[in-house]
Scaffold this motif. Structure first.
Motif, short mmCIF file in Angstrom:
data_model
loop_
_atom_site.label_atom_id
_atom_site.label_comp_id
_atom_site.label_asym_id
_atom_site.label_seq_id
_atom_site.Cartn_x
_atom_site.Cartn_y
_atom_site.Cartn_z
N LEU A 142 0.84 -1.20 0.00
CA LEU A 142 0.00 0.00 0.00
C LEU A 142 0.87 1.25 0.00
O LEU A 142 0.61 2.21 -0.73
N GLY A 143 1.94 1.21 0.81
CA GLY A 143 2.85 2.35 0.88
C GLY A 143 3.49 2.63 -0.46
O GLY A 143 3.56 3.78 -0.92
N ALA A 144 3.93 1.56 -1.14
CA ALA A 144 4.55 1.72 -2.45
C ALA A 144 3.54 2.26 -3.45
O ALA A 144 3.85 3.13 -4.27
N PHE A 145 2.29 1.75 -3.33
CA PHE A 145 1.24 2.19 -4.24
C PHE A 145 0.97 3.68 -4.09
O PHE A 145 0.95 4.43 -5.07
N VAL A 146 0.80 4.14 -2.83
CA VAL A 146 0.48 5.55 -2.66
C VAL A 146 1.71 6.42 -2.92
O VAL A 146 1.57 7.56 -3.34
N ALA A 147 2.91 5.86 -2.71
CA ALA A 147 4.12 6.65 -2.97
C ALA A 147 4.25 6.94 -4.46
O ALA A 147 4.69 8.01 -4.87
N SER A 148 3.84 5.94 -5.28
CA SER A 148 3.94 6.15 -6.72
C SER A 148 2.88 7.15 -7.21
O SER A 148 2.96 7.65 -8.31
N LYS A 178 9.40 -1.76 -11.37
CA LYS A 178 10.68 -2.34 -10.94
C LYS A 178 11.47 -1.33 -10.12
O LYS A 178 12.13 -1.68 -9.13
N ILE A 179 11.39 -0.08 -10.52
CA ILE A 179 12.13 0.95 -9.78
C ILE A 179 11.63 1.02 -8.35
O ILE A 179 12.41 0.98 -7.39
N ILE A 180 10.30 1.05 -8.21
CA ILE A 180 9.75 1.20 -6.86
C ILE A 180 10.07 -0.02 -6.00
O ILE A 180 10.59 0.11 -4.90
N TYR A 181 9.76 -1.21 -6.54
CA TYR A 181 9.84 -2.38 -5.67
C TYR A 181 11.26 -2.85 -5.43
O TYR A 181 11.57 -3.32 -4.34
N SER A 182 12.13 -2.77 -6.44
CA SER A 182 13.47 -3.30 -6.15
C SER A 182 14.48 -2.22 -5.78
O SER A 182 15.28 -2.41 -4.88
N HIS A 183 14.42 -1.08 -6.43
CA HIS A 183 15.45 -0.06 -6.11
C HIS A 183 14.97 0.86 -5.00
O HIS A 183 15.69 1.11 -4.04
#
Lengths: 465, 335
Positions: free
Chosen positions: B133-139, B246-251
């Protein structure tokens, strides 16, 4: 230096007015302060002190829902609990020879769909060896008059003029015996006299209208007197917030919870933040080994589990509200110490600090005059942010059953609710308001704190890491 | 790290030592008076004689237990440390485990798996929801979802978990009979459906913990991730044509991990305490419930034992977090 600081303070205040969440926080906070003032001024302190004394709540109903739920739209209109004192009654005195008659008449409207649960008559009288006679009659809207009770008051032990307080309950055998005379009206039930008294005998449901309960005291001596008399009609709903299992009026507990929570929250956060501030600044300013040592101590406090230690402390040392406040301070300062140390490290290398150092000012003076004023806006924000944790901490402690037993707090009300199984029995008025108050109070301070934090230092969130 | 753990243990003993002694001496005194009251044959000529007898009994027991020395004397101190490390925690006054043993260790060993089951399951689920959820809203920083999430985080952060638990009971056990109000499974542990029953009873406390904590998790993840996503090397990756996901989840996540772990460690303290109370709200037969019951009847060995063990579990959690930190931030190993 000072003038720019003042300016920034004013600026913060100005910006604060434009922040919606900040304003919302201020509104909630002022509502809480109003609540505290109201309870200080209008709710008797005696009731608050007697919170855990079941004797003082005997006139109240058990597990009654709040009165405002009783709209009568969604279901039958439940009888409201009525506590009538002698002030609500019409009192007439008459004297015939030696006989003195005191009549106390309570008139009330009964407009509910259900029968009352029970009723109770209280009296306080002063009499000697000849006991006064008490007659209780009730006149109904349809004109019928029932004699409920006719008996002399209990004899006093001493025989001389002493104050005697007693109660006549609706389950008194004398009442059902007296009602037997009117048996042919119907609806006679020796177990529940209130059904016969309050029912329309043809249609077998509640007879709505104006009832008058007349208590006649026959006093046989000039020195005898009736000091107080009351009538309590047991209902299903009562007051603004209802009552709990021990008949306590929840509105009083909730109202008084506000000043207590504000006191705990603010004391703990102010004390903890200032201790942390001084500790951190001292460590950061001194640097070197002192810094290292102080920060290791900080680390140890950081890794201590809060709740178990709090429990042990209050089990062993005591449960006074001030002690609890002290325990919460022990855990509150740790985070602030870390932040203020890192900020002090930056400020200490600023030129004006070094200049005053070269001028030979003492460390004490430098810390208080040059470093702390710089951190003040941030400190105020941290205080506001730390309040909810303190309130939640006290609530958690009270919830486990380790609160101050002389003071009602929201956490304690919830503790009682939980041990009585209120949630699974559907007594929502006992569960929702106290928790909501805890949450709202926390929310107010979080909103204010966050707003101040962003205004005082837009990058502060990143510095915390 | 070990040094900090040991220091914490010493500090805990230091904090508890004098009070524990006081409690033990008090319980000895109560025990001595009790034993005289129960013994019918013993009679005394005067109150003083009775008192003297009690005093001598108390003194004898204090000496036997070594309580005449202060807790910080080297002998007793090492004894306490060894006792705690070997988990020799004494006997409970009121509680027994299912097999009937009153030893605090046996009781805790029986209750601990259930606490760990609830606590770990909820932590894992909250972590997964929080990160995604955090990654989703961050994007989508600044969008309606982002603001909703922030508002939810602030709201849920100020709710006491155990109160939400009571509301859940009210909603799902009283109003709609979907889940049981008491989380203690009804079938016996030997039943083959016991595990299913346990899981069914676990759902309500689990939902409660997740509901209260995932919002702030997502908020923390979002906050640090947004900071990382503004860095130059992320822009360079974007320019190189690496897909956003890929940028969000791995880097992104890997670089944002160290500060996230620090903050989460801080909030773990709170949620651990919260889990203890949540257990008692739901009657979940774990350590928290045991703790709650022990406090209500003032069973000191249990209170002390559970405190020690939960401190230990907490320290292990902290330790694991530190290892994770070192894994995500290689600089820690050098420093």
């Amino acid at each position: 230096m000072k003038s720019t600081l003042n300016k920034s303070g004013l600026q913060i205040l100005k910006d604060f007015r434009h922040s919606k969440s900040g304003i919302a926080g201020i509104i909630i906070l002022s509502a809480l302060i109003l609540m505290s003032l109201y309870s200080f001024l209008f709710v008797p302190l005696k009731l608050f002190r007697e919170w855990n004394n079941p004797d003082s709540w005997i006139n109240y109903p058990k597990n009654a829902a709040p009165a405002w739920t009783n709209t009568g739209i969604f279901g039958p209109k439940m009888p409201e609990h009525k506590i009538l004192s002698i002030n609500n009654a019409v009192v007439t005195d008459s004297t015939q020879d030696d006989l003195h008659l005191k009549k106390i008449a309570f008139t009330f409207d009964y407009m509910y769909d259900k029968f009352p649960k029970d009723f109770m008559i209280t009296y306080t009288a002063r009499y000697g060896q000849i006991q006064p006679l008490l007659q209780i009659d009730i006149s109904r809207p349809d004109g019928k008059v029932f004699r409920l009770y006719e008996a002399s008051l209990p004899s006093t032990q001493a025989g001389n003029h002493t104050l005697f307080s007693g109660r006549v309950f609706s389950t008194d055998r004398a009442i059902s015996k007296n009602l037997q005379e009117y048996r042919n009206f119907g609806a006679y039930d020796p177990q529940a006299p209130e059904k016969m008294i309050f029912s329309d005998h043809e249609k077998m449901h509640v007879l709505k209208g104006k009832y008058t309960l007349i208590m006649s005291y026959y006093l046989f001596s000039d020195s005898d007197s009736v000091i107080d008399s009351g009538f309590i009609l047991g209902g299903q709903v009562y007051g603004l917030m209802g009552t709990d299992e021990l008949r306590r009026d929840l509105a009083i507990g909730i109202l008084w919870g506000a000043p207590v929570a504000l006191f705990i929250g603010l004391t703990v956060s102010i004390a903890a933040i200032f201790i942390g501030l001084l500790y951190g600044i001292f460590a950061g300013y001194k640097g070197g080994r002192i810094d290292e040592g102080l920060m290791r101590i900080n680390d140890i406090f950081y890794t201590l589990p809060q709740l178990p230690i709090l429990v042990i402390l209050s089990v062993t040392i005591g449960r006074n509200i001030f002690l609890i406040t002290g325990f919460l301070i022990i855990f509150g300062w740790v985070g602030t110490a870390k932040i203020s140390r890192s900020l002090a490290l930056q400020i200490k290398n600023l030129q004006y600090v070094e200049a005053s150092k070269l001028l030979g000012q003492s460390d004490f003076k430098i810390i208080f005059k040059h470093i702390i004023p710089q951190l003040l806006p941030l400190t105020l924000a941290s205080i506001a942010i730390a309040v909810p944790a303190a309130i939640l901490g006290e609530a958690a402690l009270s919830f486990i059953g380790l609160g101050d037993p002389t003071i009602p707090t929201w956490g304690q009300i919830l503790h009682d609710a939980n041990s009585a199984g209120a949630a699974s029995r559907g007594l929502w008025w006992w569960v929702i308001p106290p928790g909501l108050m805890i949450a709202i109070t926390g929310l107010a301070f979080v909103l204010i704190g966050n707003t101040m934090d962003t205004l005082a230092n837009p990058r502060s969130r990143f510095k915390k890491s | 790290m070990l040094i900090v753990m040991l220091a914490t243990l010493v500090l805990t003993i230091g904090l508890l030592g004098p009070t524990m002694d006081k409690i033990l001496i008090n319980s000895i005194k109560v025990g001595a008076v009790d034993s005289i009251n129960q013994r019918a044959g013993q009679s005394f000529n005067s109150i003083e004689e009775r008192q003297n007898y009690i005093d001598s009994q108390v003194q004898m027991q204090i000496k036997n237990l070594g309580l005449d020395e202060p807790w910080y004397s080297p002998k007793r101190f090492t004894n306490t440390v060894i006792k705690v490390i070997t988990l020799d925690l004494g006997k409970s006054n009121f509680f027994t485990n299912d097999a009937g043993s009153a030893s605090v260790r046996d009781i805790i060993v029986e209750k601990m798996p259930k606490t760990i089951l609830l606590f770990t399951t909820s932590t894992i689920i909250v972590t997964i929801i929080g990160i995604y959820l955090g990654a989703f809203v961050a994007s989508k920083a600044g969008s309606i979802w982002d603001r909703l999430n922030s508002a939810f985080a602030v709201f849920s952060g100020s709710f006491p978990t155990w109160w939400v638990g009571m509301l859940m009971i009210f909603a799902f056990a009283f109003t709609y009979h979907i889940f049981p109000a008491r989380a203690t499974p009804l079938s016996s542990p030997s039943d083959k459906f016991y595990f299913l029953d346990l899981v069914y009873h676990m759902i309500l406390p689990l939902i409660t913990i997740i509901l209260v904590s995932f919002g702030s998790w997502a908020y923390i993840v979002r906050y640090f991730l947004v900071g990382v996503l503004n860095e130059d090397y992320i822009s360079a990756k974007k320019a190189a044509g690496i897909p956003q996901k890929k940028i969000i989840y791995s880097h992104g996540l890997k670089n944002a991990a160290p500060p996230i772990i620090t903050v989460v460690l801080l909030s773990l303290t709170g949620s651990f305490g919260g889990a203890i109370i949540v257990e008692s709200v739901f009657d979940w037969p774990g350590m928290g419930k045991l703790y709650y019951d022990a406090i209500n009847v003032f069973d000191i060995p249990i209170i002390v034992g559970v405190t020690y063990v939960s401190t230990l579990i907490f320290l292990i959690t902290v330790f694991i977090t530190d290892i994770l930190y070192a894994y995500f931030d290689p600089r820690v190993k050098v420093g």
